[in-house]
Design a protein around this motif. Sequence first.
Motif, PDB file in Angstrom:
ATOM      1  N   ARG A 179      10.854 -31.772 -18.493  1.00 42.07           N
ATOM      2  CA  ARG A 179      12.197 -31.613 -19.056  1.00 42.07           C
ATOM      3  C   ARG A 179      12.413 -30.249 -19.696  1.00 42.07           C
ATOM      4  O   ARG A 179      13.537 -29.728 -19.692  1.00 42.07           O
ATOM      5  CB  ARG A 179      12.469 -32.727 -20.079  1.00 42.07           C
ATOM      6  CG  ARG A 179      13.877 -32.689 -20.636  1.00 42.07           C
ATOM      7  CD  ARG A 179      14.916 -32.894 -19.536  1.00 42.07           C
ATOM      8  NE  ARG A 179      16.278 -32.700 -20.002  1.00 42.07           N
ATOM      9  CZ  ARG A 179      16.919 -31.541 -20.013  1.00 42.07           C
ATOM     10  NH1 ARG A 179      16.317 -30.424 -19.599  1.00 42.07           N
ATOM     11  NH2 ARG A 179      18.177 -31.459 -20.431  1.00 42.07           N
ATOM     12  N   SER A 180      11.374 -29.639 -20.221  1.00 41.54           N
ATOM     13  CA  SER A 180      11.526 -28.329 -20.849  1.00 41.54           C
ATOM     14  C   SER A 180      11.691 -27.199 -19.826  1.00 41.54           C
ATOM     15  O   SER A 180      11.988 -26.062 -20.196  1.00 41.54           O
ATOM     16  CB  SER A 180      10.313 -28.024 -21.733  1.00 41.54           C
ATOM     17  OG  SER A 180       9.129 -27.958 -20.951  1.00 41.54           O
ATOM     18  N   GLU A 181      11.537 -27.524 -18.544  1.00 41.45           N
ATOM     19  CA  GLU A 181      11.580 -26.500 -17.503  1.00 41.45           C
ATOM     20  C   GLU A 181      13.000 -26.160 -17.059  1.00 41.45           C
ATOM     21  O   GLU A 181      13.204 -25.148 -16.396  1.00 41.45           O
ATOM     22  CB  GLU A 181      10.772 -26.960 -16.268  1.00 41.45           C
ATOM     23  CG  GLU A 181       9.317 -27.293 -16.556  1.00 41.45           C
ATOM     24  CD  GLU A 181       8.540 -26.078 -17.036  1.00 41.45           C
ATOM     25  OE1 GLU A 181       8.315 -25.167 -16.231  1.00 41.45           O
ATOM     26  OE2 GLU A 181       8.184 -26.051 -18.230  1.00 41.45           O
ATOM     27  N   PHE A 182      13.982 -26.998 -17.386  1.00 42.49           N
ATOM     28  CA  PHE A 182      15.357 -26.715 -16.970  1.00 42.49           C
ATOM     29  C   PHE A 182      16.315 -26.992 -18.119  1.00 42.49           C
ATOM     30  O   PHE A 182      16.011 -27.740 -19.037  1.00 42.49           O
ATOM     31  CB  PHE A 182      15.739 -27.508 -15.712  1.00 42.49           C
ATOM     32  CG  PHE A 182      15.718 -29.009 -15.864  1.00 42.49           C
ATOM     33  CD1 PHE A 182      16.882 -29.713 -16.131  1.00 42.49           C
ATOM     34  CD2 PHE A 182      14.531 -29.724 -15.704  1.00 42.49           C
ATOM     35  CE1 PHE A 182      16.876 -31.094 -16.255  1.00 42.49           C
ATOM     36  CE2 PHE A 182      14.507 -31.109 -15.827  1.00 42.49           C
ATOM     37  CZ  PHE A 182      15.678 -31.788 -16.096  1.00 42.49           C
ATOM     38  N   THR A 183      17.461 -26.345 -18.043  1.00 39.83           N
ATOM     39  CA  THR A 183      18.413 -26.392 -19.156  1.00 39.83           C
ATOM     40  C   THR A 183      19.143 -27.727 -19.232  1.00 39.83           C
ATOM     41  O   THR A 183      18.972 -28.500 -20.174  1.00 39.83           O
ATOM     42  CB  THR A 183      19.440 -25.258 -19.012  1.00 39.83           C
ATOM     43  OG1 THR A 183      20.062 -25.333 -17.709  1.00 39.83           O
ATOM     44  CG2 THR A 183      18.775 -23.905 -19.170  1.00 39.83           C
ATOM     45  N   HIS A 184      19.985 -28.000 -18.251  1.00 37.63           N
ATOM     46  CA  HIS A 184      20.776 -29.219 -18.216  1.00 37.63           C
ATOM     47  C   HIS A 184      20.606 -29.899 -16.860  1.00 37.63           C
ATOM     48  O   HIS A 184      20.193 -29.272 -15.882  1.00 37.63           O
ATOM     49  CB  HIS A 184      22.260 -28.919 -18.445  1.00 37.63           C
ATOM     50  CG  HIS A 184      22.529 -28.229 -19.746  1.00 37.63           C
ATOM     51  ND1 HIS A 184      22.398 -28.871 -20.956  1.00 37.63           N
ATOM     52  CD2 HIS A 184      22.923 -26.959 -20.024  1.00 37.63           C
ATOM     53  CE1 HIS A 184      22.690 -28.033 -21.930  1.00 37.63           C
ATOM     54  NE2 HIS A 184      23.012 -26.864 -21.396  1.00 37.63           N
TER      55      HIS A 184
END
Length: 231
Positions: A179-184
């Motif tokens: 989840r921390s790899e992409f913004t939204h």
Amino acid sequence: MAVRAMAERRMRFVDIAANLTDGMFRGEYNGTARHASDRGLVLRRARDAGVVRAVVCAGSEDDSLNAIELIKDVRQKAGSDGSGSCLLFSTVGVHPTRSSNVDSDAIDRLVHVIEQNRDVVVAVGETGLDYDRLQFCDVEPQKKSFALQLALAKRVGLPMLLHNRNTDGDFEKMVRENRSEFTHGVVHSFTGDREELDQLLDLDLYIGVNGCSLKTPENLEVAAAIPLDRL
């Protein structure tokens, strides 16, 4: 005055997954031409109904290129401000059911497409997992493709258009780990139950609904539970 006031209050919409590269918009059904292309008419009707923007949903490398070509053609004909139709943008990515051959070389090609078309491309996708249609692509190639496209989203700094069908927690697990790899991200055409909805909301994702999301009484109850600021 009353009519004008109603028009000014009309809701405006963004279609986040318009399948405008489908042959049916050119009048083709199952490989047979049935009528002249009516894609322009569809776009004008969408605009008149309050759709101010639409994201053309890509499902393969070729689809991504076709979507971008379509958008540039529409913009050229209608004006760069989208006058005459809703303003179009595109995703770039590979759908889980079409991901058998996604590898690092394919990802590099997608990066090139994105970097050359930043004015058009707004998200990575449609990508995810789909265990309802394993006849098109088995589980492991889907997982590999999804992992590569999660990394792609980080590489290009774009949000994600996500797909999840009957994956027994695998989709939620992969997204949570990355989840921390992409913004939204928005989970398109959501058909899960309330537990799955709560899991996705806990991951700070948006939820997209369409006709597939509203087929059963349970679907309707789940759709009604989506917070408006996540819909």
